[in-house]
Design a protein around this motif. Structure first.
Motif, PDB file in Angstrom:
ATOM      1  N   GLU A  81      75.774  32.513  22.715  1.00 31.94           N
ATOM      2  CA  GLU A  81      76.157  33.821  22.170  1.00 31.94           C
ATOM      3  C   GLU A  81      76.192  33.810  20.653  1.00 31.94           C
ATOM      4  N   ALA A  82      76.599  32.700  20.059  1.00 34.51           N
ATOM      5  CA  ALA A  82      76.608  32.616  18.600  1.00 34.51           C
ATOM      6  C   ALA A  82      75.184  32.693  18.050  1.00 34.51           C
ATOM      7  N   VAL A  83      74.269  31.959  18.683  1.00 34.01           N
ATOM      8  CA  VAL A  83      72.877  31.991  18.236  1.00 34.01           C
ATOM      9  C   VAL A  83      72.264  33.367  18.472  1.00 34.01           C
ATOM     10  N   LEU A  84      72.539  33.969  19.632  1.00 30.83           N
ATOM     11  CA  LEU A  84      72.010  35.294  19.927  1.00 30.83           C
ATOM     12  C   LEU A  84      72.529  36.331  18.939  1.00 30.83           C
ATOM     13  N   ALA A  85      73.802  36.235  18.592  1.00 30.73           N
ATOM     14  CA  ALA A  85      74.376  37.177  17.620  1.00 30.73           C
ATOM     15  C   ALA A  85      73.666  37.071  16.278  1.00 30.73           C
ATOM     16  N   LEU A  86      73.375  35.839  15.855  1.00 31.43           N
ATOM     17  CA  LEU A  86      72.716  35.638  14.565  1.00 31.43           C
ATOM     18  C   LEU A  86      71.262  36.082  14.613  1.00 31.43           C
ATOM     19  N   ALA A 175      72.308  46.772  13.687  1.00 30.76           N
ATOM     20  CA  ALA A 175      71.982  45.511  14.355  1.00 30.76           C
ATOM     21  C   ALA A 175      72.965  44.416  13.958  1.00 30.76           C
ATOM     22  N   LEU A 176      73.348  44.366  12.690  1.00 32.68           N
ATOM     23  CA  LEU A 176      74.302  43.349  12.226  1.00 32.68           C
ATOM     24  C   LEU A 176      75.672  43.542  12.879  1.00 32.68           C
ATOM     25  N   LEU A 177      76.121  44.782  12.988  1.00 39.34           N
ATOM     26  CA  LEU A 177      77.393  45.047  13.657  1.00 39.34           C
ATOM     27  C   LEU A 177      77.324  44.663  15.123  1.00 39.34           C
ATOM     28  N   THR A 178      76.207  44.948  15.766  1.00 43.30           N
ATOM     29  CA  THR A 178      76.032  44.554  17.163  1.00 43.30           C
ATOM     30  C   THR A 178      76.106  43.044  17.311  1.00 43.30           C
ATOM     31  N   GLY A 179      75.492  42.318  16.387  1.00 42.58           N
ATOM     32  CA  GLY A 179      75.588  40.867  16.416  1.00 42.58           C
ATOM     33  C   GLY A 179      77.011  40.378  16.291  1.00 42.58           C
ATOM     34  N   GLY A 187      82.861  34.404  21.791  1.00 44.73           N
ATOM     35  CA  GLY A 187      83.866  33.483  21.273  1.00 44.73           C
ATOM     36  C   GLY A 187      85.214  33.661  21.922  1.00 44.73           C
ATOM     37  N   VAL A 188      85.643  34.910  22.109  1.00 47.43           N
ATOM     38  CA  VAL A 188      86.953  35.165  22.735  1.00 47.43           C
ATOM     39  C   VAL A 188      86.969  34.650  24.167  1.00 47.43           C
ATOM     40  N   LEU A 189      85.897  34.897  24.907  1.00 48.38           N
ATOM     41  CA  LEU A 189      85.864  34.465  26.291  1.00 48.38           C
ATOM     42  C   LEU A 189      86.033  32.949  26.405  1.00 48.38           C
ATOM     43  N   VAL A 190      85.263  32.211  25.622  1.00 40.26           N
ATOM     44  CA  VAL A 190      85.271  30.754  25.747  1.00 40.26           C
ATOM     45  C   VAL A 190      86.498  30.140  25.095  1.00 40.26           C
ATOM     46  N   LEU A 191      86.796  30.563  23.867  1.00 43.74           N
ATOM     47  CA  LEU A 191      87.863  29.894  23.112  1.00 43.74           C
ATOM     48  C   LEU A 191      89.255  30.268  23.596  1.00 43.74           C
ATOM     49  N   TRP A 192      89.370  31.360  24.326  1.00 45.20           N
ATOM     50  CA  TRP A 192      90.690  31.691  24.863  1.00 45.20           C
ATOM     51  C   TRP A 192      90.774  31.396  26.355  1.00 45.20           C
ATOM     52  N   LEU A 193      89.839  31.970  27.132  1.00 39.25           N
ATOM     53  CA  LEU A 193      89.949  31.829  28.577  1.00 39.25           C
ATOM     54  C   LEU A 193      89.680  30.389  29.037  1.00 39.25           C
ATOM     55  N   PHE A 194      88.739  29.724  28.424  1.00 40.01           N
ATOM     56  CA  PHE A 194      88.361  28.373  28.870  1.00 40.01           C
ATOM     57  C   PHE A 194      88.754  27.296  27.854  1.00 40.01           C
ATOM     58  N   ARG A 195      89.768  27.578  27.036  1.00 45.54           N
ATOM     59  CA  ARG A 195      90.122  26.625  25.994  1.00 45.54           C
ATOM     60  C   ARG A 195      90.605  25.297  26.557  1.00 45.54           C
ATOM     61  N   ARG A 196      91.209  25.332  27.756  1.00 43.44           N
ATOM     62  CA  ARG A 196      91.726  24.089  28.336  1.00 43.44           C
ATOM     63  C   ARG A 196      90.618  23.267  28.997  1.00 43.44           C
ATOM     64  N   ASP A 197      89.422  23.854  29.024  1.00 43.59           N
ATOM     65  CA  ASP A 197      88.290  23.152  29.618  1.00 43.59           C
ATOM     66  C   ASP A 197      87.492  22.383  28.562  1.00 43.59           C
ATOM     67  N   MET A 198      87.994  22.378  27.308  1.00 43.14           N
ATOM     68  CA  MET A 198      87.289  21.719  26.216  1.00 43.14           C
ATOM     69  C   MET A 198      88.229  20.810  25.452  1.00 43.14           C
ATOM     70  N   LEU A 214      79.812  34.902  11.958  1.00 44.48           N
ATOM     71  CA  LEU A 214      80.417  36.164  11.516  1.00 44.48           C
ATOM     72  C   LEU A 214      80.352  36.306  10.006  1.00 44.48           C
ATOM     73  N   ALA A 215      80.545  35.207   9.274  1.00 45.56           N
ATOM     74  CA  ALA A 215      80.471  35.265   7.816  1.00 45.56           C
ATOM     75  C   ALA A 215      79.063  35.627   7.353  1.00 45.56           C
ATOM     76  N   LEU A 216      78.051  35.039   7.996  1.00 48.27           N
ATOM     77  CA  LEU A 216      76.671  35.361   7.639  1.00 48.27           C
ATOM     78  C   LEU A 216      76.339  36.820   7.940  1.00 48.27           C
ATOM     79  N   LEU A 217      76.777  37.304   9.096  1.00 50.97           N
ATOM     80  CA  LEU A 217      76.521  38.700   9.441  1.00 50.97           C
ATOM     81  C   LEU A 217      77.241  39.650   8.487  1.00 50.97           C
ATOM     82  N   ALA A 218      78.489  39.300   8.116  1.00 44.28           N
ATOM     83  CA  ALA A 218      79.236  40.150   7.182  1.00 44.28           C
ATOM     84  C   ALA A 218      78.579  40.153   5.811  1.00 44.28           C
ATOM     85  N   ALA A 219      78.139  38.972   5.348  1.00 41.77           N
ATOM     86  CA  ALA A 219      77.466  38.906   4.048  1.00 41.77           C
ATOM     87  C   ALA A 219      76.178  39.714   4.061  1.00 41.77           C
TER      88      ALA A 219
END
Length: 501
Positions: A81-86, A175-179, A187-198, A214-219
């Motif tokens: 998802e991070a790569v797809l967003a970028l 397009a940048l906002l969509t990314g 990020g929310v799904l993985v880092l919150w819901l599955f945080r104990r799996d990592m 997110l920083a690159l998209l914002a810039a």
């Protein structure tokens, strides 16, 4: 089953919500590429076919490649998802940059269509793996839920792009906002819901990855204005006077302040201010040889064709039907363009109607106009319906007895097949055609009911800036040089368009 911060049923709904968001973002990426490619390259049917077919093919590849990530579905989905967003968020800027600085965007279009398709195709298999980690439901029910959320998300994304993102933010910022939305959802799904799996180390790396994206998209979003200005200078040069997105198209005026402006529409030179009179005089004046009290101009929002028609003192009314109110507003208010069109829109005889020419003709009164001027973009650039037999049939219906129609039919020598297809189409609508080609390879068709109109000028023609009177007798034979041998080409209709170049 993994240890979750919420009940399994709530986790299941959260995953379905992410499926919904990802599907919406994916469709926005597709539509954004189609829209921008159609604007930059032209031929919207071809660009839509290329983008969508490549993406669907690549989605199949992505689904196969995702099998290798199922053993590490949590981390794999986060990185995906991070790569797809970028990639998806930046695809518009990359496509525009390729067009502006290299002059071609085909390779970039193909590359991003394939890359985004592969990434989108890998989403569902990984999300299926994540769903199976939190839910004990049967596989068939899980697949049905995932695809239902995916299809509804695609619907929302498909509607959001033309009605929200495009008019409010534009193609690049949208397009940048969509990314960014895509990155946050993954990020929310993985880092919150599955945080104990990592492991903590993996979580930190994923946080840094998403923060960097997110920083690159914002810039990029902050620099969109400067980027567009630089790209515009690369395309049009340093003498850009005005550049506006009207909601229908991009309109740019260029040139020195001491010279008549050049007009670009969607990146294509439409009017060269120094010699546009050659085109517009050849377009309008042969059609004015006869009754011309009531003139209808289809297209021509720049006001230049109207200027020529208004030069006849016995012209009672000139109606300009153009879809782009922004272009007409610019033609009315911009000092350089309004001077070029002789302030045609300030003349009380001029009326402007903001409408699609085809739809407007359907509601127009029969037998109303003595002269109809079709001043539309070249066939293949404009919508096919504006060069269809049905369109010319509607034009004939509103033509007064003894009236004439003149059609701009594109370059007669450079694209003879297209030019003579337009001629065959006008002829199939019941109009007799007189083809002629002016200087600069401008192909026109003068038509009327009954006999082909004579290619001549009204005795009271206003003073001309071009040597039209001397050269007009040779314009007819010039067009005949490219006439195809044998039968006329097949006419173009709404269901069988024939303007492929």
């Amino acid at each position: 089953m993994v240890l979750l911060p919420v009940r399994p049923e709530a986790a299941r709904y959260l995953i379905l919500a992410v499926v919904f968001v990802c599907a919406a973002c994916g469709l926005v990426y597709e539509l954004e590429l189609v829209a921008l490619a159609s604007y930059l390259i032209g031929d919207s049917v071809t660009q839509a076919s290329v983008v969508l077919s490549l993406m669907v093919f690549a989605m199949g590849l992505g689904s196969l490649l995702a099998k290798r990530l199922r053993c590490r579905a949590v981390v794999g989905f986060a990185v995906l998802e991070a790569v797809l967003a970028l990639v998806g968020g930046g695809s518009g800027m990359m496509l525009y940059a390729a067009f502006a600085w290299s002059g071609g965007a085909h390779l970039v279009l193909v590359s991003f269509s394939l890359a985004i398709g592969v990434l989108i195709g890998a989403e569902i298999p990984l999300l299926m793996s994540l769903m199976q980690r939190v839910s004990r439901r049967d596989a068939e029910g899980t697949v049905a839920d995932l695809f239902a959320a995916d299809y509804v998300g695609a619907l929302v994304g498909g509607l959001a792009f033309p009605f929200l993102l495009l008019p409010w933010l534009g193609e690049l910022t949208g397009a940048l906002l969509t990314g960014a939305v895509n990155a946050v959802a993954g990020g929310v799904l993985v880092l919150w819901l599955f945080r104990r799996d990592m492991t903590p180390r993996t979580r930190r790396r994923l946080v840094l990855l998403n923060a960097a994206v997110l920083a690159l998209l914002a810039a990029a979003a902050a620099l969109v204005g400067d980027f567009e200005a630089a790209a515009r200078r690369a395309v049009y040069g340093d003498q850009v006077r005005v550049a506006v997105r009207t909601g229908v198209q991009e309109v740019v005026l260029t040139g020195r302040a001491s010279q008549p402006p050049d007009l670009f529409i969607d990146g294509q030179l439409t009017v060269r201010g120094s010699d546009e009179h050659r085109y517009h005089e050849a377009l309008v004046h042969p059609a004015m040889n006869g009754p011309h009290a009531r003139v209808l101009i289809l297209g021509g929002g720049d006001g230049l064709a109207a200027r020529e028609a208004l030069g006849y003192p016995d012209t009672v009314s000139v109606t300009v039907v153009d879809l782009d109110a922004g272009l007409v507003r610019l033609a009315r208010r911009d000092p350089a363009l309004s001077a070029l069109n002789g302030r045609a829109y300030d003349d009380p005889r001029t009326e402007h109607v903001t409408a699609d020419a085809f739809s407007w003709l359907r509601g127009a009164r029969r037998g109303t106009y003595d002269v109809i001027v079709s001043d539309l973009p070249c066939p293949g650039t404009a919508g096919g319906k504006l060069y269809s037999m049905e369109f010319y049939g509607l034009a004939r219906r509103v033509l007064a007895p003894g009236g004439r129609v003149v059609v701009h039919a594109g370059p007669a020598r450079a694209h003879p097949g297209t030019y003579w297809t337009v001629a065959a189409t006008v002829r199939a609508a019941g109009l007799a055609v007189t083809p002629y080609r002016s200087d600069g390879d401008h192909g026109f068709l003068l038509a009327g009911v009954g006999h082909p109109p004579a290619l001549a000028l009204d005795p009271a023609v206003p003073r001309l800036r071009s040597p039209l009177a001397e050269r007009l007798p040779g314009y007819g034979p010039a067009a005949e040089h490219g006439r195809p041998e044998g039968a006329w080409p097949q006419p173009s209709t709404l269901v069988r368009p024939r303007y492929a170049r």
